[in-house]
Design a protein around this motif. Structure first.
Motif, PDB file in Angstrom:
ATOM      1  N   LEU A  63       0.220  -8.277   9.065  1.00 59.87           N
ATOM      2  CA  LEU A  63       1.091  -7.750  10.115  1.00 59.87           C
ATOM      3  C   LEU A  63       0.790  -6.304  10.488  1.00 59.87           C
ATOM      4  CD1 LEU A  63       4.456  -9.371   8.982  1.00 59.87           C
ATOM      5  CD2 LEU A  63       2.820 -10.193  10.688  1.00 59.87           C
ATOM      6  N   SER A  64      -0.184  -5.699   9.840  1.00 56.66           N
ATOM      7  CA  SER A  64      -0.699  -4.361  10.168  1.00 56.66           C
ATOM      8  C   SER A  64       0.322  -3.232  10.115  1.00 56.66           C
ATOM      9  CB  SER A  64      -1.365  -4.376  11.553  1.00 56.66           C
ATOM     10  OG  SER A  64      -2.389  -5.326  11.598  1.00 56.66           O
ATOM     11  N   HIS A  65       1.275  -3.311   9.188  1.00 58.36           N
ATOM     12  CA  HIS A  65       2.205  -2.201   8.990  1.00 58.36           C
ATOM     13  C   HIS A  65       1.530  -1.146   8.118  1.00 58.36           C
ATOM     14  CE1 HIS A  65       5.546  -4.122  10.980  1.00 58.36           C
ATOM     15  NE2 HIS A  65       5.492  -5.170  10.172  1.00 58.36           N
ATOM     16  N   ASP A  66       1.993   0.071   8.235  1.00 58.64           N
ATOM     17  CA  ASP A  66       1.451   1.218   7.513  1.00 58.64           C
ATOM     18  C   ASP A  66       1.642   1.053   5.996  1.00 58.64           C
ATOM     19  OD1 ASP A  66       0.453   4.026   7.541  1.00 58.64           O
ATOM     20  OD2 ASP A  66       2.450   4.411   6.677  1.00 58.64           O
ATOM     21  N   LYS A  67       0.558   1.157   5.236  1.00 57.81           N
ATOM     22  CA  LYS A  67       0.615   0.927   3.791  1.00 57.81           C
ATOM     23  C   LYS A  67       1.554   1.884   3.062  1.00 57.81           C
ATOM     24  CE  LYS A  67      -3.715  -1.510   3.278  1.00 57.81           C
ATOM     25  NZ  LYS A  67      -5.009  -1.600   2.611  1.00 57.81           N
ATOM     26  N   ALA A  72       6.686   2.494   0.220  1.00 61.72           N
ATOM     27  CA  ALA A  72       7.950   3.198  -0.017  1.00 61.72           C
ATOM     28  C   ALA A  72       9.138   2.251   0.085  1.00 61.72           C
ATOM     29  CB  ALA A  72       8.098   4.355   0.969  1.00 61.72           C
ATOM     30  N   VAL A  73       9.114   1.377   1.087  1.00 64.62           N
ATOM     31  CA  VAL A  73      10.202   0.412   1.269  1.00 64.62           C
ATOM     32  C   VAL A  73      10.251  -0.559   0.092  1.00 64.62           C
ATOM     33  CG1 VAL A  73      11.008  -1.512   2.703  1.00 64.62           C
ATOM     34  CG2 VAL A  73      10.227   0.593   3.783  1.00 64.62           C
ATOM     35  N   LEU A  74       9.113  -1.091  -0.288  1.00 67.23           N
ATOM     36  CA  LEU A  74       9.058  -2.011  -1.423  1.00 67.23           C
ATOM     37  C   LEU A  74       9.502  -1.328  -2.713  1.00 67.23           C
ATOM     38  CD1 LEU A  74       5.869  -4.182  -0.907  1.00 67.23           C
ATOM     39  CD2 LEU A  74       8.122  -5.017  -1.521  1.00 67.23           C
ATOM     40  N   LEU A  90       1.287  -0.693  -5.944  1.00 79.65           N
ATOM     41  CA  LEU A  90       1.978   0.316  -5.127  1.00 79.65           C
ATOM     42  C   LEU A  90       1.528   1.740  -5.449  1.00 79.65           C
ATOM     43  CD1 LEU A  90       5.703  -0.900  -5.065  1.00 79.65           C
ATOM     44  CD2 LEU A  90       3.986  -1.105  -3.268  1.00 79.65           C
ATOM     45  N   ARG A  91       1.029   1.979  -6.640  1.00 81.30           N
ATOM     46  CA  ARG A  91       0.704   3.344  -7.089  1.00 81.30           C
ATOM     47  C   ARG A  91      -0.171   4.131  -6.119  1.00 81.30           C
ATOM     48  NH1 ARG A  91      -0.044   1.220 -12.826  1.00 81.30           N
ATOM     49  NH2 ARG A  91       2.073   1.360 -13.624  1.00 81.30           N
ATOM     50  N   PRO A  92      -1.247   3.554  -5.582  1.00 81.35           N
ATOM     51  CA  PRO A  92      -2.100   4.354  -4.690  1.00 81.35           C
ATOM     52  C   PRO A  92      -1.404   4.792  -3.395  1.00 81.35           C
ATOM     53  CG  PRO A  92      -3.223   2.341  -5.367  1.00 81.35           C
ATOM     54  CD  PRO A  92      -1.803   2.226  -5.815  1.00 81.35           C
ATOM     55  N   TRP A  93      -0.308   4.156  -3.046  1.00 83.74           N
ATOM     56  CA  TRP A  93       0.317   4.400  -1.752  1.00 83.74           C
ATOM     57  C   TRP A  93       1.615   5.192  -1.828  1.00 83.74           C
ATOM     58  CZ3 TRP A  93      -3.366   3.504   1.405  1.00 83.74           C
ATOM     59  CH2 TRP A  93      -4.306   2.509   1.094  1.00 83.74           C
ATOM     60  N   ILE A 101      12.175   9.056  -2.907  1.00 88.36           N
ATOM     61  CA  ILE A 101      12.356   7.713  -2.363  1.00 88.36           C
ATOM     62  C   ILE A 101      12.983   6.735  -3.346  1.00 88.36           C
ATOM     63  CG2 ILE A 101      10.473   7.930  -0.721  1.00 88.36           C
ATOM     64  CD1 ILE A 101       8.789   6.198  -2.621  1.00 88.36           C
ATOM     65  N   SER A 102      13.169   7.118  -4.598  1.00 89.75           N
ATOM     66  CA  SER A 102      13.700   6.197  -5.594  1.00 89.75           C
ATOM     67  C   SER A 102      15.219   6.302  -5.656  1.00 89.75           C
ATOM     68  CB  SER A 102      13.106   6.523  -6.967  1.00 89.75           C
ATOM     69  OG  SER A 102      13.615   5.630  -7.916  1.00 89.75           O
TER      70      SER A 102
END
Length: 122
Positions: A63-67, A72-74, A90-93, A101-102
């Motif tokens: 779906l080409s959303h920003d990684k 962050a959302v996940l 998720l770590r690299p992003w 964000i937590s």
């Protein structure tokens, strides 16, 4: 898949990203379901981390959303129930300072356990 992703309360912020920029949430979720079934070949026994990783892959690659945005959302969804270990995918992003964000776990008050999972942080 609806029960695993949306009804579970584990992905309350992430789920709407499956149909963001779409005219049909149903068609978008069906597309996700078909994609997931092709990847895994089953509808059951899918661990939470595996499901989260599949969501990340679909949302970013298909779906080409920003990684970084999806990560962050996940992460907010994943950590909402008190999980502290950051999944490797998720770590690299994620930024180095996760305090931004937590969220803290949502207060449960007198809400039944299953419904309380759908509460957002105050």
């Amino acid at each position: 898949y609806w029960d695993l992703v949306a009804n579970s309360g584990n992905f309350i912020e992430t789920t709407p990203w499956l149909w963001k920029n779409s005219t049909s949430p149903f068609a978008s979720f069906m597309r996700w379901s078909d994609w997931l079934y092709k990847k895994l070949g089953r509808c059951h026994s899918i661990g939470l981390i595996n499901l989260a990783e599949m969501l990340f892959q679909c949302l970013t690659a298909v779906l080409s959303h920003d990684k970084p945005e999806i990560a962050a959302v996940l992460w907010r969804d994943y950590s909402r129930s008190g999980r502290a270990e950051i999944p490797g995918f998720l770590r690299p992003w994620l930024p180095a300072n996760l305090n931004l964000i937590s969220p803290r776990p949502a207060p449960r008050f007198m809400t039944p356990k299953r419904q309380a999972r759908h509460l957002t942080s105050i």
